[in-house]
Every structure is written in C-alpha cells, then in structure tokens.
Enzyme design. Structure first.
Site, short mmCIF file in Angstrom:
data_model
loop_
_atom_site.label_atom_id
_atom_site.label_comp_id
_atom_site.label_asym_id
_atom_site.label_seq_id
_atom_site.Cartn_x
_atom_site.Cartn_y
_atom_site.Cartn_z
N GLY A 72 -6.11 2.50 10.23
CA GLY A 72 -5.77 1.41 9.32
C GLY A 72 -4.86 0.36 9.93
O GLY A 72 -4.48 0.41 11.10
N GLN A 73 -4.51 -0.59 9.08
CA GLN A 73 -3.70 -1.74 9.49
C GLN A 73 -2.25 -1.53 9.06
O GLN A 73 -1.74 -0.42 9.11
CB GLN A 73 -4.31 -3.01 8.88
CG GLN A 73 -5.72 -3.33 9.35
CD GLN A 73 -5.74 -4.13 10.63
OE1 GLN A 73 -4.74 -4.73 11.04
NE2 GLN A 73 -6.89 -4.16 11.29
N VAL A 74 -1.62 -2.61 8.63
CA VAL A 74 -0.20 -2.55 8.29
C VAL A 74 -0.01 -2.27 6.80
O VAL A 74 -0.79 -2.73 5.96
CB VAL A 74 0.51 -3.87 8.67
CG1 VAL A 74 -0.04 -5.06 7.88
CG2 VAL A 74 2.03 -3.75 8.49
N HIS A 77 6.29 0.88 3.20
CA HIS A 77 6.86 2.02 2.48
C HIS A 77 8.27 1.66 2.04
O HIS A 77 9.02 1.01 2.79
CB HIS A 77 6.93 3.26 3.37
CG HIS A 77 5.61 3.74 3.86
ND1 HIS A 77 4.56 4.06 3.02
CD2 HIS A 77 5.16 3.96 5.12
CE1 HIS A 77 3.52 4.45 3.74
NE2 HIS A 77 3.86 4.41 5.01
N SER A 142 -2.27 3.34 -0.86
CA SER A 142 -2.79 3.11 0.48
C SER A 142 -2.98 4.45 1.18
O SER A 142 -2.19 5.38 0.98
CB SER A 142 -1.83 2.23 1.28
OG SER A 142 -1.62 0.99 0.62
N GLY A 155 -1.22 10.42 5.56
CA GLY A 155 -1.69 10.72 4.21
C GLY A 155 -1.82 9.51 3.32
O GLY A 155 -2.45 8.52 3.68
N VAL A 156 -1.17 9.56 2.15
CA VAL A 156 -1.37 8.55 1.12
C VAL A 156 -0.02 8.14 0.55
O VAL A 156 0.92 8.94 0.50
CB VAL A 156 -2.30 9.09 -0.01
CG1 VAL A 156 -1.68 10.28 -0.72
CG2 VAL A 156 -2.67 7.99 -0.99
N CYS A 173 -2.81 -3.79 4.42
CA CYS A 173 -4.01 -3.13 4.93
C CYS A 173 -4.97 -4.10 5.62
O CYS A 173 -6.17 -3.83 5.74
CB CYS A 173 -4.72 -2.36 3.82
SG CYS A 173 -3.62 -1.21 2.95
#
Length: 224
Positions: A72-74, A77, A142, A155-156, A173
């Site tokens: 994935g991208q950026v 969090h 995400s 993970g998520v 993303c």
C-alpha cells in the site's frame, strides 16, 4: 484441530518499536508458535508502504514519516484509531492472503453494522468504505499486510474517535481527495452516543476470533 490465539491489548504505543516487534516475532516464530493479534493505538505518525510515492505526502509537517514493509501507499495513525496487527500462520489457518484480506474487511463491516453504519469493501481498493457520507464516499478503515515465510504481520486501522485533519496532509492510500470518516461522527449524525475505543476493540476481537475459527484464546496487556 484446536487453534490457540494470543490477544495482546497494548494501549497506546510508539510506532517504530511495534514495527520492530512484529518483524522480530515473524522472523523468530516456528510452526508451533501461537498466532497473535495485537490491539493498540499509535501517537501521530504517517506510514509509507513499499509502493508508496513521495508525491502522496503533501505536507507532513511536524508528524513523522516512517517507511514500512507493508503493501500500500501512505496512511495516518493517531490516538482514537483502533489499530489491529494480525500475526498469523496462513498455512496453518488454511487460507491465502486474499482470503484473509476479505475476512478482515468483512469483520470490520460486521462490527460497523452493529452501530447501524452501512460499510463495505471495494475489490479495487483494499479497506472499508461508507457511502452515506456527503459529499462523497468516505473511507473508514485502511488495510495493509506483509507476508513473510507464510506468516502475516501489519493489519488494519479503523477510525473510531480521532482527529482526522492530518489525513488532509496526504493523499490517503494514494488517492487524491479521498475523504476519511470515523465511527464517532457517523454515530452522532444518527443521534447515537459514540462507542468507546475499548468497546469497538472488544467487538472486533469477538468477530475476528469467530471468523478465524480459533477454539482457545488468551489475553494479555503486555508484549513478549
């Protein structure tokens, strides 16, 4: 066959030590190691995946950017976001990566449905989305995984009750203009009291355990 899962409720933890802990756990685990799922929050941080492009970091400012080994991208969090790291042996579970991604997305959607939030995955863009937000579809969770030696980590991240403004500093993303939303805002729009992060984490835990088919679990608030 009995499957044991160790659940770690870790509270708020700095990102980079948790990344190193996931990498070490995955590198050192054996075929006899229990699977683990970690529930935690992070202080503000942007993480840039392996395929991440610099142009998607618009104005990170004082928030650190960490290059990571997930897909994935950026993404962003921060406190008030439920992060779940899944350290699972896919071969032992008898599933592939795509199947696990679908299971995670369905888990999040099921939990959101319990709060009367209609959410769904998209086949061309991993994560979980909500359509009843104006003026456009919004992303609420995400997802990014890494598989090494047949075992997953990363993970998520589900937005529960956080400051969403740092998402404006990136193309989330890798999608310019992608709107982000969260459980607390959607619940208030419906006249509901928003749930706590702990309550959401508990519901996610229950659904994940059921969907993954574990027969025994143990819970700790410590790492290692």
């Amino acid at each position: 066959m009995e499957r044991t899962l160790k659940i770690r409720m870790l509270g708020q933890q700095p990102y980079e030590p948790m990344l190193e802990a996931m990498q070490s756990f995955t590198a050192e685990r054996t075929s006899d190691s229990d699977d683990e799922i970690w529930f935690l929050e992070h202080p503000p941080v942007f993480t840039q995946g392996q395929s991440g492009k610099a142009e998607h970091l618009l104005a990170p400012g004082d928030i650190p950017v960490v290059q990571v080994d997930r897909g994935g991208q950026v993404t962003y969090h921060g406190p008030g976001q439920q992060v779940i790291y899944l350290l699972l042996d896919l071969k032992r579970l008898g599933m592939g990566v795509r199947e696990l991604v679908t299971l995670i997305e369905q888990t999040v959607a099921e939990v959101l449905e319990s709060y009367a939030i209609n959410a769904y995955p998209k086949s061309d863009a991993p994560g979980v989305y909500v359509s009843d937000t104006l003026p456009a579809e919004s992303k609420i969770a995400s997802l990014g995984l890494r598989v090494r030696r047949g075992c997953t980590f990363h993970g998520v991240a589900l937005n529960v009750a956080m400051d969403l403004t740092p998402f404006d500093r990136i193309n989330p993303c890798g999608y310019a203009g992608l709107a982000m939303t969260q459980i607390s805002d959607l619940c208030r729009q419906q006249g509901q009291n928003p749930p706590s992060l702990a309550e959401v984490g508990q519901r996610l835990q229950q659904v994940l355990v059921r969907r993954l088919g574990y027969t025994h679990t143990s819970t700790t608030e410590q790492l290692g």
